[in-house]
Design an enzyme around this catalytic site. Structure first.
Site, PDB file in Angstrom:
ATOM      1  CG  HIS A   1      51.717  35.129  14.459  1.00  0.00           C
ATOM      2  ND1 HIS A   1      50.734  34.192  14.412  1.00  0.00           N
ATOM      3  CD2 HIS A   1      52.819  34.550  13.932  1.00  0.00           C
ATOM      4  CE1 HIS A   1      51.216  33.072  13.891  1.00  0.00           C
ATOM      5  NE2 HIS A   1      52.480  33.267  13.578  1.00  0.00           N
TER       6      HIS A   1
HETATM    7  C1  UD1 Z   1      57.557  32.367  13.977  1.00  0.00           C
HETATM    8  C2  UD1 Z   1      57.400  31.568  12.692  1.00  0.00           C
HETATM    9  C3  UD1 Z   1      55.920  31.394  12.386  1.00  0.00           C
HETATM   10  C4  UD1 Z   1      55.199  30.791  13.550  1.00  0.00           C
HETATM   11  C5  UD1 Z   1      55.448  31.631  14.803  1.00  0.00           C
HETATM   12  C6  UD1 Z   1      54.794  31.041  16.000  1.00  0.00           C
HETATM   13  C7  UD1 Z   1      59.188  31.928  11.039  1.00  0.00           C
HETATM   14  C8  UD1 Z   1      59.478  32.463   9.705  1.00  0.00           C
HETATM   15  N1  UD1 Z   1      57.996  32.252  11.551  1.00  0.00           N
HETATM   16  O1  UD1 Z   1      57.009  33.645  13.733  1.00  0.00           O
HETATM   17  O2  UD1 Z   1      55.784  30.531  11.285  1.00  0.00           O
HETATM   18  O3  UD1 Z   1      53.813  30.751  13.282  1.00  0.00           O
HETATM   19  O4  UD1 Z   1      56.867  31.710  15.017  1.00  0.00           O
HETATM   20  O5  UD1 Z   1      54.719  31.931  17.064  1.00  0.00           O
HETATM   21  O6  UD1 Z   1      60.008  31.223  11.602  1.00  0.00           O
HETATM   22  N2  UD1 Z   1      59.427  38.139  19.582  1.00  0.00           N
HETATM   23  C9  UD1 Z   1      59.451  38.420  20.917  1.00  0.00           C
HETATM   24  N3  UD1 Z   1      59.689  37.396  21.777  1.00  0.00           N
HETATM   25  C10 UD1 Z   1      59.924  36.134  21.370  1.00  0.00           C
HETATM   26  C11 UD1 Z   1      59.940  35.862  19.976  1.00  0.00           C
HETATM   27  C12 UD1 Z   1      59.667  36.879  19.109  1.00  0.00           C
HETATM   28  O7  UD1 Z   1      59.247  39.542  21.333  1.00  0.00           O
HETATM   29  O8  UD1 Z   1      60.129  35.243  22.214  1.00  0.00           O
HETATM   30  C13 UD1 Z   1      59.127  39.241  18.631  1.00  0.00           C
HETATM   31  C14 UD1 Z   1      60.366  39.961  18.181  1.00  0.00           C
HETATM   32  O9  UD1 Z   1      60.033  41.289  17.990  1.00  0.00           O
HETATM   33  C15 UD1 Z   1      60.642  39.318  16.829  1.00  0.00           C
HETATM   34  C16 UD1 Z   1      59.242  39.025  16.322  1.00  0.00           C
HETATM   35  O10 UD1 Z   1      58.504  38.700  17.497  1.00  0.00           O
HETATM   36  O11 UD1 Z   1      61.375  40.141  15.995  1.00  0.00           O
HETATM   37  C17 UD1 Z   1      59.139  37.911  15.343  1.00  0.00           C
HETATM   38  O12 UD1 Z   1      59.699  36.704  15.874  1.00  0.00           O
HETATM   39  P1  UD1 Z   1      60.222  35.576  14.875  1.00  0.00           P
HETATM   40  O13 UD1 Z   1      60.757  34.440  15.645  1.00  0.00           O
HETATM   41  O14 UD1 Z   1      61.089  36.169  13.836  1.00  0.00           O
HETATM   42  O15 UD1 Z   1      58.916  35.115  14.107  1.00  0.00           O
HETATM   43  P2  UD1 Z   1      57.417  34.903  14.620  1.00  0.00           P
HETATM   44  O16 UD1 Z   1      56.575  36.022  14.144  1.00  0.00           O
HETATM   45  O17 UD1 Z   1      57.354  34.549  16.067  1.00  0.00           O
END
Ligand code: UD1
Length: 390
Positions: A212
Site C-alpha cells: 500500500h
Molecule cells: C496510512 C499511514 C501508513 C500506514 C497505513 C496503514 C500515513 C501517512 N500513512 O496509510 O503509514 O501504514 O495507514 O493502513 O498516515 N482509504 C479508504 N478507506 C479508509 C482509509 C483510506 O478507502 O478507511 C483510502 C482513501 O482513498 C485514502 C487512501 O486510502 O485516500 C489513503 O488513506 P490514508 O489514511 O491517507 O493513508 P494510508 O495509505 O491508509
C-alpha cells in the site's frame, strides 16, 4: 471519574492494534482516566470498526471524523479539530502511537498547548525522507516528552538526534502484547476454510501479500513490475492479497485490473481452477489476517508492523522496500529486504520457499508486557511532574 485524563489517539488500522493493550492497562490504574480519541483517518468498516470489535477496544470517547485527503489537508484538519478538543477537555497527557498523519498532527496541536506528549514506538528510522512516515516519526519525537522505544537502535537514533536520555524508555513492542494475547483467537479463525485454502493438498503452501505504500503503488511502472513478478510467483504458490483500498484504487486508475484476480468478497474459491495470478480480496480483520499469515509459507509486504508480526510468528518475510525502520527484524528476526526490483523479488521468494524452517526469535521485551511497562513509567513520572510541559 476523577484521575489524570490521558488521551490515547488513534487514526489508522495499525494504531488500533497498538492502542488496545494500552487502553486496557490504563483503565486498570485507578489514578488514570483514559479517553480514546479516534481521528477518523481510517473509516471503512474493514479498516476501522471491525478492529474495534475484535480487539475489544472501547467505542471512541471522541471521534473527529476527518477522513481522507492530501497529507497537508489531512494533517491540518486533524490539528484544527484536535486543538478544539484539547482546549475544551484539558487533558493532562496525550499518548500517540506509530508514525501516521494522526500521530504528528495531534502531537503538534497538544505540544503547542503545552500538554505533554508520550510517543509509543519512538525512534524508528528508515533514513528515507521520501516516506511520509519518516517525517512524522522525526518530528513527533522532537516534540515528545516521553519516548517509548521497541529496540536498542531506536534509543541510539534518538540520542543521535539530541533527545535527552532521561525522556527515552526502552519498553518493548506493544503490538506484540496484542499479538500474544490474541493467539488463541488467531489460531481458531477459520479463514483458511472460508477461502478454500484447505480444499486440497496443493493448497498447503501459499504466500500472503500486502502492498500500500505510495512509493510502490502510486507509480504505474513500479507497480506493474511488482505485480508481474508476483504473478510469476503465483505460478508456484497461491498468492493471497488482502488489499488496502488505496492499492485497489491505484490498480483501477492504471487500468491494471486484468493482471490480477480481484474478488470483492471472502468465499471458498477453488484455486486449482483459478487463474495463476495474484488473488486479491478485501482487507481482512485482525484475527483472520494474523491466522492467514501464521500458516503461510511466505509473507511479502511493504508494511512496517507486518515485519514485526512475522518475526514473532517465525514466518519468512520479504519486505518490498529498499529500507526498513525496523532493522531488528532483519538482524534478529525473519525479515529480508528485497526492494521493488521484480527479478530480485521473484528470485528471493523462490529461494525462501525452498528453505522452509526458520527459527523464531523475538527481540528483547517483545514479550506481551510493554503496556504494563509504559503505564508504570507514566504513573511514576506523572506524580512528580507539574501540569504542562517538562
Ligand atoms: C496510512 C499511514 C501508513 C500506514 C497505513 C496503514 C500515513 C501517512 N500513512 O496509510 O503509514 O501504514 O495507514 O493502513 O498516515 N482509504 C479508504 N478507506 C479508509 C482509509 C483510506 O478507502 O478507511 C483510502 C482513501 O482513498 C485514502 C487512501 O486510502 O485516500 C489513503 O488513506 P490514508 O489514511 O491517507 O493513508 P494510508 O495509505 O491508509
Amino acid at each position: 471519574m476523577e484521575g489524570k485524563r490521558f488521551f490515547v489517539v488513534v487514526g489508522t488500522r495499525p494504531n488500533f492494534v497498538k492502542a488496545a493493550p494500552l487502553m486496557k492497562e490504563l483503565k486498570e490504574n485507578s489514578k488514570i482516566n483514559p479517553v480514546l480519541v479516534h481521528t477518523g483517518q481510517h473509516y471503512d468498516y474493514e479498516m476501522s470498526a471491525s478492529f474495534f470489535k475484535e480487539l475489544d477496544l472501547p467505542k471512541p470517547d471522541i471521534y473527529l471524523g476527518i477522513g481522507s485527503g492530501t497529507h497537508s489537508e489531512q494533517t491540518g484538519k486533524i490539528m484544527i479539530e484536535f486543538e478544539k478538543v484539547c482546549l475544551r477537555e484539558q487533558p493532562d497527557l496525550i499518548i500517540v502511537v506509530g508514525d501516521v498523519n494522526s500521530t504528528i498532527a495531534c502531537s503538534i496541536a497538544a505540544s503547542k498547548l503545552l500538554i505533554p506528549v508520550a510517543h509509543v514506538e519512538s525512534g524508528l528510522r528508515s533514513f528515507d525522507r521520501t516516506m511520509p512516515e519518516e517525517i512524522n516519526r522525526i518530528l513527533t519525537d522532537q516534540i515528545s516528552d516521553y519516548l517509548f522505544t521497541t529496540c536498542k537502535d531506536a534509543n541510539e537514533n534518538l540520542i543521535r538526534e539530541g533527545i535527552s536520555q532521561n525522556k527515552i524508555f526502552y519498553v518493548g513492542n506493544i503490538m506484540v502484547d496484542t499479538l500474544l494475547s490474541h493467539l488463541p483467537k488467531i489460531y481458531n479463525s477459520n479463514i483458511l476454510e472460508m477461502l478454500g485454502l484447505k480444499r486440497n493438498e496443493s493448497m498447503k503452501k501459499y504466500a500472503v501479500l500486502t502492498l500500500h505504500r505510495p512509493a510502490n503503488v502510486d507509480n504505474s511502472s513500479i507497480l506493474r513490475g511488482m505485480l508481474d513478478a508476483l504473478n510469476s510467483l503465483s505460478k508456484k504458490v497461491v498468492v493471497i492479497f488482502p488489499a488496502h483500498p488505496r492499492t485497489i484504487q491505484m490498480i483501477q486508475n492504471f487500468e491494471m485490473n486484468e493482471i490480477i484476480n480481484y474478488r470483492n468478497k471472502i468465499a471458498s474459491y477453488d484455486f486449482e481452477k483459478e487463474k495463476k495470478v495474484i488473488f486479491a480480496i478485501p482487507p481482512l480483520g485482525y484475527h483472520d489476517f494474523l491466522c492467514l499469515m501464521s500458516k503461510a509459507a511466505l509473507v511479502l509486504t511493504d508494511s512496517g508492523g507486518i515485519q514485526e508480526e512475522t518475526t514473532v510468528l517465525g514466518i519468512p518475510c520479504l519486505t518490498l522496500r529498499n529500507n526498513t525502520e525496523r532493522p531488528v527484524t532483519v538482524k534478529e528476526g525473519t525479515n529480508v529486504i528485497v526492494g521493488n526490483n521484480p527479478k530480485k523479488i521473484l528470485k528471493t521468494a523462490l529461494n525462501v520457499l525452498k528453505d522452509v524452517i526458520r527459527e523464531k526469535k523475538a527481540p528483547k521485551y517483545w514479550d506481551g508486557k510493554t503496556a504494563y511497562r509504559i503505564v508504570k513509567i507514566l504513573d511514576r513520572n506523572f506524580k512528580e511532574m507539574p501540569k504542562g510541559k517538562k
